[in-house]
Design a protein around this motif. Structure first.
Motif, PDB file in Angstrom:
ATOM      1  N   GLY A 251      -0.021  13.120   4.142  1.00  0.00           N
ATOM      2  CA  GLY A 251      -0.666  13.893   5.205  1.00  0.00           C
ATOM      3  C   GLY A 251      -1.593  13.047   6.053  1.00  0.00           C
ATOM      4  N   THR A 252      -2.410  12.238   5.411  1.00  0.00           N
ATOM      5  CA  THR A 252      -3.328  11.363   6.152  1.00  0.00           C
ATOM      6  C   THR A 252      -2.565  10.313   6.942  1.00  0.00           C
ATOM      7  N   PHE A 253      -1.522   9.788   6.345  1.00  0.00           N
ATOM      8  CA  PHE A 253      -0.675   8.789   7.005  1.00  0.00           C
ATOM      9  C   PHE A 253      -0.101   9.361   8.300  1.00  0.00           C
ATOM     10  N   ILE A 254       0.413  10.579   8.219  1.00  0.00           N
ATOM     11  CA  ILE A 254       1.014  11.227   9.394  1.00  0.00           C
ATOM     12  C   ILE A 254      -0.056  11.538  10.434  1.00  0.00           C
ATOM     13  N   ALA A 255      -1.238  11.968   9.995  1.00  0.00           N
ATOM     14  CA  ALA A 255      -2.317  12.315  10.933  1.00  0.00           C
ATOM     15  C   ALA A 255      -2.754  11.102  11.755  1.00  0.00           C
ATOM     16  N   VAL A 256      -2.843   9.950  11.124  1.00  0.00           N
ATOM     17  CA  VAL A 256      -3.226   8.726  11.839  1.00  0.00           C
ATOM     18  C   VAL A 256      -2.222   8.409  12.937  1.00  0.00           C
ATOM     19  N   LEU A 257      -0.948   8.476  12.612  1.00  0.00           N
ATOM     20  CA  LEU A 257       0.093   8.148  13.592  1.00  0.00           C
ATOM     21  C   LEU A 257       0.165   9.196  14.697  1.00  0.00           C
ATOM     22  N   LYS A 258      -0.008  10.465  14.345  1.00  0.00           N
ATOM     23  CA  LYS A 258       0.047  11.525  15.357  1.00  0.00           C
ATOM     24  C   LYS A 258      -1.084  11.358  16.370  1.00  0.00           C
ATOM     25  N   ASN A 259      -2.265  11.035  15.892  1.00  0.00           N
ATOM     26  CA  ASN A 259      -3.392  10.811  16.798  1.00  0.00           C
ATOM     27  C   ASN A 259      -3.150   9.601  17.691  1.00  0.00           C
ATOM     28  N   TYR A 260      -2.518   8.581  17.131  1.00  0.00           N
ATOM     29  CA  TYR A 260      -2.229   7.378  17.925  1.00  0.00           C
ATOM     30  C   TYR A 260      -1.252   7.706  19.058  1.00  0.00           C
ATOM     31  N   PHE A 261      -0.207   8.435  18.763  1.00  0.00           N
ATOM     32  CA  PHE A 261       0.787   8.750  19.786  1.00  0.00           C
ATOM     33  C   PHE A 261       0.189   9.593  20.915  1.00  0.00           C
ATOM     34  N   GLN A 262      -0.742  10.469  20.578  1.00  0.00           N
ATOM     35  CA  GLN A 262      -1.336  11.326  21.604  1.00  0.00           C
ATOM     36  C   GLN A 262      -2.339  10.594  22.491  1.00  0.00           C
TER      37      GLN A 262
ATOM     38  N   GLN B 185       6.082   8.453   1.418  1.00  0.00           N
ATOM     39  CA  GLN B 185       7.483   8.500   1.809  1.00  0.00           C
ATOM     40  C   GLN B 185       7.627   8.066   3.273  1.00  0.00           C
ATOM     41  N   LEU B 186       7.797   6.771   3.476  1.00  0.00           N
ATOM     42  CA  LEU B 186       7.859   6.236   4.837  1.00  0.00           C
ATOM     43  C   LEU B 186       9.073   6.772   5.594  1.00  0.00           C
ATOM     44  N   SER B 187      10.205   6.930   4.887  1.00  0.00           N
ATOM     45  CA  SER B 187      11.423   7.384   5.561  1.00  0.00           C
ATOM     46  C   SER B 187      11.256   8.793   6.117  1.00  0.00           C
ATOM     47  N   VAL B 188      10.494   9.650   5.438  1.00  0.00           N
ATOM     48  CA  VAL B 188      10.243  11.005   5.940  1.00  0.00           C
ATOM     49  C   VAL B 188       9.424  10.953   7.226  1.00  0.00           C
ATOM     50  N   ILE B 189       8.521   9.996   7.324  1.00  0.00           N
ATOM     51  CA  ILE B 189       7.663   9.859   8.502  1.00  0.00           C
ATOM     52  C   ILE B 189       8.425   9.262   9.676  1.00  0.00           C
ATOM     53  N   SER B 190       9.239   8.249   9.397  1.00  0.00           N
ATOM     54  CA  SER B 190       9.919   7.530  10.486  1.00  0.00           C
ATOM     55  C   SER B 190      11.234   8.169  10.895  1.00  0.00           C
ATOM     56  N   LEU B 191      11.789   9.055  10.080  1.00  0.00           N
ATOM     57  CA  LEU B 191      13.075   9.673  10.404  1.00  0.00           C
ATOM     58  C   LEU B 191      13.074  10.351  11.771  1.00  0.00           C
ATOM     59  N   PRO B 192      12.057  11.164  12.135  1.00  0.00           N
ATOM     60  CA  PRO B 192      12.063  11.781  13.479  1.00  0.00           C
ATOM     61  C   PRO B 192      11.986  10.771  14.607  1.00  0.00           C
TER      62      PRO B 192
ATOM     63  N   ASP C   5      -5.901   1.365   9.872  1.00  0.00           N
ATOM     64  CA  ASP C   5      -6.142   2.779   9.588  1.00  0.00           C
ATOM     65  C   ASP C   5      -5.171   3.299   8.540  1.00  0.00           C
ATOM     66  N   LEU C   6      -3.922   2.826   8.592  1.00  0.00           N
ATOM     67  CA  LEU C   6      -2.917   3.305   7.629  1.00  0.00           C
ATOM     68  C   LEU C   6      -3.211   2.801   6.224  1.00  0.00           C
ATOM     69  N   SER C   7      -3.856   1.653   6.101  1.00  0.00           N
ATOM     70  CA  SER C   7      -4.153   1.096   4.780  1.00  0.00           C
ATOM     71  C   SER C   7      -5.184   1.924   4.028  1.00  0.00           C
ATOM     72  N   SER C   8      -5.943   2.744   4.779  1.00  0.00           N
ATOM     73  CA  SER C   8      -6.926   3.609   4.122  1.00  0.00           C
ATOM     74  C   SER C   8      -6.366   4.986   3.800  1.00  0.00           C
ATOM     75  N   ALA C   9      -5.153   5.269   4.237  1.00  0.00           N
ATOM     76  CA  ALA C   9      -4.508   6.560   3.952  1.00  0.00           C
ATOM     77  C   ALA C   9      -3.824   6.487   2.597  1.00  0.00           C
ATOM     78  N   GLU C  10      -4.173   7.435   1.719  1.00  0.00           N
ATOM     79  CA  GLU C  10      -3.635   7.410   0.363  1.00  0.00           C
ATOM     80  C   GLU C  10      -2.648   8.531   0.088  1.00  0.00           C
TER      81      GLU C  10
ATOM     82  N   HIS D   8       0.831  -1.212   0.000  1.00  0.00           N
ATOM     83  CA  HIS D   8       0.000   0.000   0.000  1.00  0.00           C
ATOM     84  C   HIS D   8       0.862   1.257   0.000  1.00  0.00           C
ATOM     85  N   ILE D   9       1.931   1.237   0.760  1.00  0.00           N
ATOM     86  CA  ILE D   9       2.825   2.398   0.828  1.00  0.00           C
ATOM     87  C   ILE D   9       3.458   2.668  -0.528  1.00  0.00           C
ATOM     88  N   VAL D  10       3.903   1.621  -1.208  1.00  0.00           N
ATOM     89  CA  VAL D  10       4.552   1.778  -2.508  1.00  0.00           C
ATOM     90  C   VAL D  10       3.548   2.249  -3.552  1.00  0.00           C
TER      91      VAL D  10
END
Length: 957
Positions: free
Chosen positions: A460-471, A401-408, A452-457, A394-396
């Motif tokens: 921005g949506t990918f990052i929003a899902v993870l940000k909400n999870y962490f909070q 850009q997974l590396s941009v998300i996971s780099l921090p 939830d990530l599989s529905s993010a296309e 799905h990411i491909v």
């Protein structure tokens, strides 16, 4: 036994298989990495042994001190079989069962007494008493002489460690584990807690009652009683379990130190942190400027970093590390990590822990190029593709850009991604298990949120899902469950279970194997990016092409072996010694030769290169940057004859007054001797020699063609023409020697004189050495030499220097083309080291026969017109003998040059003789042989001088 339990036992075996595919490291390196020992440690001796440990305040020790009934059953200490290692400052033991049941890393400073255990058997045993009162029994297994050998080396190391052991009490006063033991067992009053991190003053993140802070601290207190503490603690399965459930805030900093090994560095380098701050107080650097910009952006949500107290501590640690490790200095996200450490650690503790982080845990993360972080992003993507194939597809497909998300996540160790109280729990396990923790947690984050990530296309949506999870990590993972216990499981607890159960297969060996697979590509990409960036920042050049600049860049950084471009380590500036190596790679006049064995030549070479080095050093720091080298080479490659002469003159005009004194003129002469050495010794040929060779070949072929019946046929050059190399070398050498002699003579002849304010005796004669007549005679002898006459100081200005250079054909050619063409910046780095042998130059002259063929055709036509072979021979002899003297226009034939001689009158000749002196023509003729045809026909000897535009002209004598 369950399947998971069986698999867990086999994990070390799989780790060894993975390690077999990784580059081999030495036994000492692997040993130091495994036990987090300082870099200077190495295994001195090792042996098999059985060991038992009894804590000073354990139940066994308490019962042995009390009077118990004889029949009462008392606890028995466990005995572990394993391997015992001795290093200069440590005694290390690990059990043979699973290497986790009993691990003892004991600093020799903690040993108070060593005794040989009395035994009736032939076995050899030692009893060791520690500073705290803990007892260690060592039963050696194996040959007795090996046991005695080990014990003897231990004795020597203990003696060498006496001075360090004296500092142990002061060091232990900084450990919180020592404080709680002393307070709760020895009941000492008026105890002051050791200074701790900012949390001691500004409170720790999270809620202590929910985290069961007191219960956790009680468990660690009991563990310290049974297994020792700080510098002599036994680590077992309970040690790891206590860390996984979460460390109490008060001892978190010390346990982080213990797991990372930074506690050993702090003990071995007591006072160094404070010394670094004192020695560099008030100094500035680029790193310090960058630190100041980021101080207030370091965990701003924590109250301590809104005060000067927290900002000051953070500034001190980052500044001290930038001075300790200038290769790294300060890098992005380092402020975030240090800010997290300082909540639980003092400045000194955080400083040494940061050192371990950068060197051992995440190498390359905090570097100028961040190559370690970029590499681990590739490793992480490889793990996602392997372990989460559906999500990866799905990411491909959506180009996320997974590396941009996971780099921090990796760069800040999750400090900026999730609430601090949860990030610190991740850090607890990170310091225990190493870098694999980051990969396991990152994979678990994606796994838990996969639906939830599989529905993010989009990103921005990918990052929003993870940000909400962490909070919402503190929320229930199963809020709708009917089971009360299940509803109490938080998302963070679910994350930990997923990370360390489902992804426990991720090991250090697998990470290393993936790093090795992607390392080359990452480093090449970084080098390409850095090169492209620096190429754009290079100064504007006039004589170097883009290809030249690319080659200079490669040669420059190849010469600085200590600098690693991709890793950003090592200074990128060039010292004088490296500068010599750089020039020797592409400058013919700086390459090693037999002349280097001559001390006088070595001095000439060193003196000239030092002047060139100082000229290129734009910042006057004693080091050259890449831009300095590019600018310097661009000046040497100038095609403007006068500009290059002026540049050479400026090397010796150190005061920039446009004049050279007597000593400076002599230095100029030595510099010219050094620069022209390759041509003077015949290692290379210049254009004059090349033309002489061509003329000689053409003359021989002209004779052959004239003797043939059909002289109108197309001229074919033979491929086996022989060239007298030795003769060419000798003639060229004589020409350069003559040029050097003429330069020195003309310099003092045409240099202007100035009067001294008063007559000064520049030469001191002692009355004891010489009488009056001897003094007078020696002084007159010195006066007769223009160069040494102390009463007639000489000054050589730039205009006169240019005139002298241009008046000599050899030196004029040298500055016009020879010097510039000897600097091979157009050759790739793999070819730049190859010398071109003299034979290949001669072969090149013969192979390129168009010019020679043209000369043959003209000579044949000229001889045919005259109708006499004698005239051909005469003309040929004249051309060969006088060719080196007559040449002044390098692209035209001699016949063409003589056509212009009729345009000059006798009046012009007198003007030129007044300027240069009539003695010059005579001096030119002194070196000709008595039978030279030019000796009997002076009208054919040309003399040269400068016209008003500075160009060479010729006229008949």
């Amino acid at each position: 036994m369950s399947f998971l339990g069986s698999l867990r036992q086999k994990t070390p075996f799989f780790d060894k298989i993975a390690e077999s595919f990784t580059p081999a490291i030495s036994r000492d390196e692997k040993f130091k990495y495994e036990y987090r020992l300082p870099a200077e440690e190495n295994i001195i001796d090792d042996t098999n042994a059985d060991i038992s440990f009894v804590g000073a305040y354990s139940k066994i020790m308490a019962m042995s001190r009390s009077k118990t009934e004889i029949n009462q059953k008392s606890p028995v200490s466990y005995v572990y079989s394993g391997r015992l290692y001795l290093t200069p400052h440590f005694l290390v033991f690990r059990d043979a069962f699973d290497q986790y049941s009993c691990v003892l890393v004991m600093n020799l400073s903690t040993i108070k007494r060593v005794e040989r255990s009395p035994s009736e058997s032939h076995s050899f045993a030692l009893n060791i008493t520690l500073y705290s009162g803990s007892k260690i029994s060592i039963q050696f297994i194996g040959l007795r002489y090996r046991s005695e050998q080990f014990s003897h080396q231990l004795k020597l190391n203990l003696k060498n460690n006496i001075e360090t052991a004296k500092n142990l009490p002061q060091f232990l006063s900084t450990c919180y584990s020592e404080f709680i033991i002393t307070k709760n067992i020895l009941h000492q009053k008026d105890l002051i807690p050791p200074r701790a991190g900012l949390g001691q003053q500004f409170k720790y993140p999270g809620r202590a009652e929910l985290d069961k802070e007191k219960a956790k601290l009680r468990l660690w207190f009991e563990y310290f009683k049974e297994n020792g503490q700080n510098m002599a603690i036994v680590k077992n399965h309970m040690f790891q379990k206590l860390i996984r459930v979460g460390l109490p805030n008060r001892i978190r900093g010390e346990i982080w130190e213990l797991c990372s090994g930074s506690i050993y560095l702090r003990h071995a380098n007591s006072g160094e942190y404070q010394k670094i701050l004192r020695d560099n107080e008030g100094k500035t650097s680029q790193a310090i400027d960058e630190i100041e910009k980021d101080l207030k952006r370091s965990l701003p949500e924590y109250r301590a970093y809104q005060s000067e107290e927290g900002i000051g501590r953070l500034r001190n640690v980052l500044t001290a590390y930038s001075w300790k490790n200038p290769d790294v200095g300060y890098c992005q996200a380092m402020n975030i990590v240090v800010a997290g450490l300082l909540i639980f650690m003092t400045e000194e503790q955080a400083f040494w822990c940061l050192t371990k982080l950068c060197d051992i845990y995440v190498p390359g993360y905090y570097s100028k190029t961040m190559y370690g972080t970029l590499l681990d992003q590739k490793v992480f993507e490889a793990f996602v593709e392997d372990r989460l194939p559906i999500l990866w597809k799905h990411i491909v497909q959506n180009d996320i850009q997974l590396s941009v998300i996971s780099l921090p996540w990796f760069l800040s160790l999750f400090f900026t991604s999730m609430p601090l109280e949860y990030a610190f729990r991740i850090m607890d396990i990170f310091f225990l298990n190493g870098a694999k923790t980051l990969f396991q947690v990152a994979l678990a984050v994606l796994k838990v949120n996969a639906d939830d990530l599989s529905s993010a296309e989009e990103d921005g949506t990918f990052i929003a899902v993870l940000k909400n999870y962490f909070q919402t990590l503190g929320d229930s993972a199963y809020p709708e469950s009917d089971d009360t216990n299940r509803r109490q499981i938080t998302k963070f607890q679910e994350l930990l279970v997923t990370a360390f159960k489902e992804f426990s297969i991720i090991s250090e060996g697998m990470i290393i194997q993936e790093r090795n697979k992607h390392q080359k590509g990452i480093l090449q990409n970084i080098e390409t990016f850095v090169k492209r960036t620096q190429m754009r920042q290079m100064p504007k050049t006039f004589n170097l092409t883009d290809e030249d600049l690319s080659n200079i860049y490669d040669i420059y950084y190849q010469s600085i072996e200590t600098h690693k471009i991709s890793m950003g380590t090592g200074s990128s500036s060039m010292s004088f010694d490296v500068f010599i190596q750089l020039l020797s790679k592409f400058c013919d006049w700086c390459k090693p030769s037999e002349s280097d064995e001559n001390p006088a030549f070595r001095k000439q070479k060193t003196d000239f290169l030092k002047k060139l080095f100082r000229k290129w050093d734009s910042n006057h720091l004693g080091e050259l940057t890449l831009n300095d080298v590019v600018t310097g080479i661009d000046n040497l490659k100038s095609t403007d004859l006068l500009q290059l002469i002026n540049y050479f003159f400026s090397l010796y005009d150190t005061d920039n007054d446009g004049e050279l004194h007597r000593e400076e003129v002599l230095q100029v002469s030595e510099g010219l001797l050094f620069l022209t050495e390759p041509w003077k010794t015949g290692r290379y040929i210049d254009l004059l020699t090349k033309q002489s060779i061509e003329d000689d070949i053409a003359e021989k072929l002209a004779r052959e063609k004239f003797n043939e019946e059909n002289t109108t046929d197309e001229i074919d050059l033979p491929s086996d023409v022989q060239v007298d190399e030795e003769k060419c070398k000798i003639e060229q050498s004589e020409r350069y020697l003559k040029a050097a002699s003429s330069f020195l003579q003309r310099s003092f002849e045409y240099a202007k004189s100035f009067e001294l304010a008063e007559e000064i005796d520049l030469i001191n004669f002692s009355d004891d050495e010489l009488d009056g007549e001897a003094k007078k005679k020696k002084f007159n002898t010195l006066k007769a030499n223009v160069a040494l006459d102390p009463t007639r100081p000489k000054l050589l200005d730039l205009a006169t220097f240019r005139m002298i250079i241009l008046a000599d054909e050899t030196y004029e050619l040298f500055f016009a083309s020879t010097w510039g063409s000897s600097i091979h910046t157009d050759q790739p780095i793999e070819n730049v080291m190859k010398n071109r042998p003299l034979r290949s130059m001669f072969d090149g002259i013969i192979a390129d026969g168009r010019r020679v063929a043209e000369q043959v055709r003209r000579r044949v036509d000229s001889v045919t017109t005259r109708g006499s072979i004698t005239s051909v021979e005469s003309a040929g002899a004249h051309t060969i003998n006088s060719g080196s003297v007559l040449t002044s226009s390098y692209g035209s034939s001699k016949e063409d040059r003589f056509d212009d001689l009729d345009d000059f009158s006798h009046e012009h000749q007198e003007e030129h003789e007044d300027l240069l002196g009539s003695s010059w023509v005579e001096m030119e003729m002194e070196n000709e042989g008595p039978n030279s045809p030019d000796r009997h026909n002076l009208k054919t000897v040309p003399t040269r001088d400068l016209d008003s535009q500075g160009d060479l002209i010729e006229f008949e004598a």
